[in-house]
Write a protein that holds these residues in place. Sequence first.
Motif, PDB file in Angstrom:
ATOM      1  N   UNK A 257       0.789  -1.216   0.000  1.00 48.78           N
ATOM      2  CA  UNK A 257       0.000   0.000   0.000  1.00 48.78           C
ATOM      3  C   UNK A 257       0.822   1.266   0.000  1.00 48.78           C
ATOM      4  N   UNK A 258       2.013   1.224  -0.564  1.00 49.56           N
ATOM      5  CA  UNK A 258       2.818   2.438  -0.687  1.00 49.56           C
ATOM      6  C   UNK A 258       3.862   2.621   0.385  1.00 49.56           C
ATOM      7  N   UNK A 259       3.814   1.882   1.473  1.00 47.02           N
ATOM      8  CA  UNK A 259       4.793   2.037   2.540  1.00 47.02           C
ATOM      9  C   UNK A 259       5.946   1.067   2.389  1.00 47.02           C
ATOM     10  N   UNK A 279       3.303  -7.660   8.125  1.00 47.25           N
ATOM     11  CA  UNK A 279       2.880  -7.014   6.882  1.00 47.25           C
ATOM     12  C   UNK A 279       1.391  -6.692   6.982  1.00 47.25           C
ATOM     13  N   UNK A 280       0.934  -5.633   6.296  1.00 52.41           N
ATOM     14  CA  UNK A 280      -0.505  -5.321   6.320  1.00 52.41           C
ATOM     15  C   UNK A 280      -1.294  -6.311   5.493  1.00 52.41           C
ATOM     16  N   UNK A 281      -2.504  -6.584   5.938  1.00 52.77           N
ATOM     17  CA  UNK A 281      -3.400  -7.439   5.153  1.00 52.77           C
ATOM     18  C   UNK A 281      -3.919  -6.639   3.964  1.00 52.77           C
ATOM     19  N   UNK A 282      -3.988  -7.230   2.769  1.00 58.20           N
ATOM     20  CA  UNK A 282      -4.431  -6.467   1.601  1.00 58.20           C
ATOM     21  C   UNK A 282      -5.808  -5.849   1.758  1.00 58.20           C
ATOM     22  N   UNK A 283      -6.652  -6.420   2.635  1.00 55.01           N
ATOM     23  CA  UNK A 283      -8.017  -5.915   2.769  1.00 55.01           C
ATOM     24  C   UNK A 283      -8.243  -5.097   4.025  1.00 55.01           C
ATOM     25  N   UNK A 284      -7.251  -5.029   4.901  1.00 53.19           N
ATOM     26  CA  UNK A 284      -7.463  -4.378   6.200  1.00 53.19           C
ATOM     27  C   UNK A 284      -6.986  -2.938   6.235  1.00 53.19           C
ATOM     28  N   UNK A 470      -4.463  -7.524  -5.841  1.00 53.90           N
ATOM     29  CA  UNK A 470      -4.909  -6.163  -6.169  1.00 53.90           C
ATOM     30  C   UNK A 470      -6.179  -5.875  -5.377  1.00 53.90           C
ATOM     31  N   UNK A 471      -6.059  -5.513  -4.108  1.00 55.45           N
ATOM     32  CA  UNK A 471      -7.229  -5.428  -3.218  1.00 55.45           C
ATOM     33  C   UNK A 471      -8.212  -4.324  -3.551  1.00 55.45           C
ATOM     34  N   UNK A 472      -7.815  -3.308  -4.323  1.00 56.85           N
ATOM     35  CA  UNK A 472      -8.718  -2.189  -4.599  1.00 56.85           C
ATOM     36  C   UNK A 472      -9.472  -2.343  -5.911  1.00 56.85           C
ATOM     37  N   UNK A 473      -9.230  -3.409  -6.652  1.00 52.07           N
ATOM     38  CA  UNK A 473      -9.854  -3.544  -7.961  1.00 52.07           C
ATOM     39  C   UNK A 473     -11.367  -3.713  -7.851  1.00 52.07           C
ATOM     40  N   UNK A 474     -11.831  -4.659  -7.034  1.00 52.84           N
ATOM     41  CA  UNK A 474     -13.269  -4.885  -6.907  1.00 52.84           C
ATOM     42  C   UNK A 474     -13.952  -3.686  -6.255  1.00 52.84           C
ATOM     43  N   UNK A 475     -13.273  -3.044  -5.311  1.00 50.01           N
ATOM     44  CA  UNK A 475     -13.838  -1.831  -4.693  1.00 50.01           C
ATOM     45  C   UNK A 475     -14.029  -0.740  -5.733  1.00 50.01           C
TER      46      UNK A 475
END
Length: 726
Positions: A257-259, A279-284, A470-475
């Motif tokens: 996510x950019x970090x 690591x951050x979760x792709x959806x959290x 790619x967690x933001x695609x469906x959103x």
Amino acid sequence: MAALFEGATLCALSVEQNNTESGIQGIELDRDDDHVVITDSKRSVTLYKVSDQKPLGSWTMKQGQRITCPAVYNSKTGEYVVVTDDKVIRVWKDDDINIDKAFKATVSADVWRIHSAPGQEPVILFHRGATRFLDMLLAEPQQDVENVISDDEVIRWSNLITSGKQQWVLFITEQKGEHFLHVQSLGDVTRAAYRLESTGSAPLSFSASARSGNLHILSLYPDGCVYESTVPMRLPGGVRAEALPLPRTLLLRLPLGGGALASASAVSLDAAHVAVVGVPHPSAGAGKDYLCIWNTNFQTLQAGKEMAGRIYGQLWCYHRKLYVPHGKALSVIPFECQKSSLAAALGKLKQSGGCEMAPPVPLPSWGAETHEDASAAGMETRRNKLTRKSHGASNVSVDQLIDQIKTGSEEDVQKAVASFISKSDLPGLQLAVGSLASALVARSLAEPSYYPHKVLVQLVHTQCLSHSVCPNLLKLALEKKDFALCQFCLQAFPDIPEALTCACLNVFLSTPNSELETVALETDSVAFMEGLSAATAPEDEEDEGKGTRQNGFSTTASQEESSCEAQPTPHQKPKLPIPMPLDMTRPIGLHRAVLLNEILQTPYSESFLLPHLKELTTPHVILYLQYLQFLYVKYYQDINTQVPALRSPTMTQIIDWVCLLVDAHFTVLVMAPEAKELLSGLHGFVKAQMKLFTDLGKIEGSLHALKKVKQSKDNGQYSIEVIELF
């Protein structure tokens, strides 16, 4: 597939405020997989029984002494070994209370680590790279110890790898910003040194394993890249003045996510799975750290668990248990990894309905070959570097294509991506497609006027994408109300979070029919509805004519006659009542039905889905239940002549969703007048099914007896046989 199970707190951590260290120097196996030895950063060594989460023994050094090397268990002698003050080796047993009175020996050089393996003699690794077996060193503690590495090299990590009767000591050193891998075979006392590729940043963690005749070294970097390097078990002979270059392969690119990662660790679980903590979760979103298991073959997130508190970048793995210090506790989390397969990674194994879910389109990522040798070759190719040029005719790298995505027009980007996909070596798309999709989504979010629908559909159809990649695609597709892309994502993504599934459901139920009917969708899942008209609500009238009896239902009688105790008249076949009208019309439009069918077939966890289902409004819940009721009835109508659709939901999926909705909104449905008829129909259905199964149970014994009846072999061309059931 892989799973993380419910964990337990093994012990508390003595962490001071604002301290970035966990206070744990090391965790080593004891006599079996249910006992571990934990060495803290102060002065104590503690033996724990994992299943009981309680200490069995503890030993503390005197004030002024410090433990400089984690303790290990010597399985050959049943003793514990630890190093204090760099040079003092102490050995003791379970029944020794005062460790200061136990055996100790002072060696001539500083010790870096003691490594031990079950059934093997512990190995001492010195700061300057020399190794000695423990018994040989204790026989002559003051023996000279050679220098293997230069004075300005510092050991950053080490491990002992065993394969059969062979053992290798591996350690990573750092010298002037460069990292080197040193490997020593303990059997023939051969050594080899390798230079790791430099990326400008120091690795956060290392892990090693042995398989297929090679030693595999895993490294995690702050940019989220997980690399693998391979060294043959048979080390090259001779002495070389310079270290050999060690190539590496990009196994996994974690979505950050950019970090950048500051405190994380990765451990190889098997040939296809890697555990990563910190690591951050792709959806959290940002701000939360997780323990995740990734499938490196197919680039999919298999399991994740949030770890509360600070992450210290430490992770141990022993016998299907992960040991993770976080916050003020050390957690033990069991896990399981099944054999890696495409069906498991994409969530296409047999569903609860009992039918196998096939991908909606062919999988071009791995070609059309099905031979084992072609599959193995594809697996190796899939691990190519992200920036490596394809083996085909394309001469555009992924980085160049991403730069074009950031500034190019939608038409130019579409042509470039289509050319890249068609000309690239297909197995190499696994990593590339995720980066391309993330770049497209990032630009679409930054520039609302830019939305490359056709390009995104192209990438989804490669079957190389998943939600975790790619967690933001469906959103983004939901935000743009791109229902065609939503349908493709629901078909292709096996790891959609339950919250996002409910968000899709809410949008599909609330969007007007006039808007949905203009969208071009794949209608395979509603093929059996063709020719049926839609209505705004189910018809209240019931068919009073006679019909066939199918699966325990009769197409006669009304709801008022639905008494399960009704007796058949003489010379009339017994009939079960109608719990629902079989001539009801479809309560929603055809395209809304298509999208709801995709929701029905989306994998989910009931415990995670229920809380989000409660956020649905009562009218939406009633409408969805009416559609599920309609689906169930239509499945039993003309069941003998119905041709199954390619992606029709199964009967079990329909019933499971009915149960979920009723569980989530039971109180509201009972109180809502408009839901009375719906609940009455569902109640009648359950009542009829219970009677049907009760009657089947009564003749179960007779049915079993039929299997034992021996058929006559001399029947001739025609015969009539009467079997009496008692």
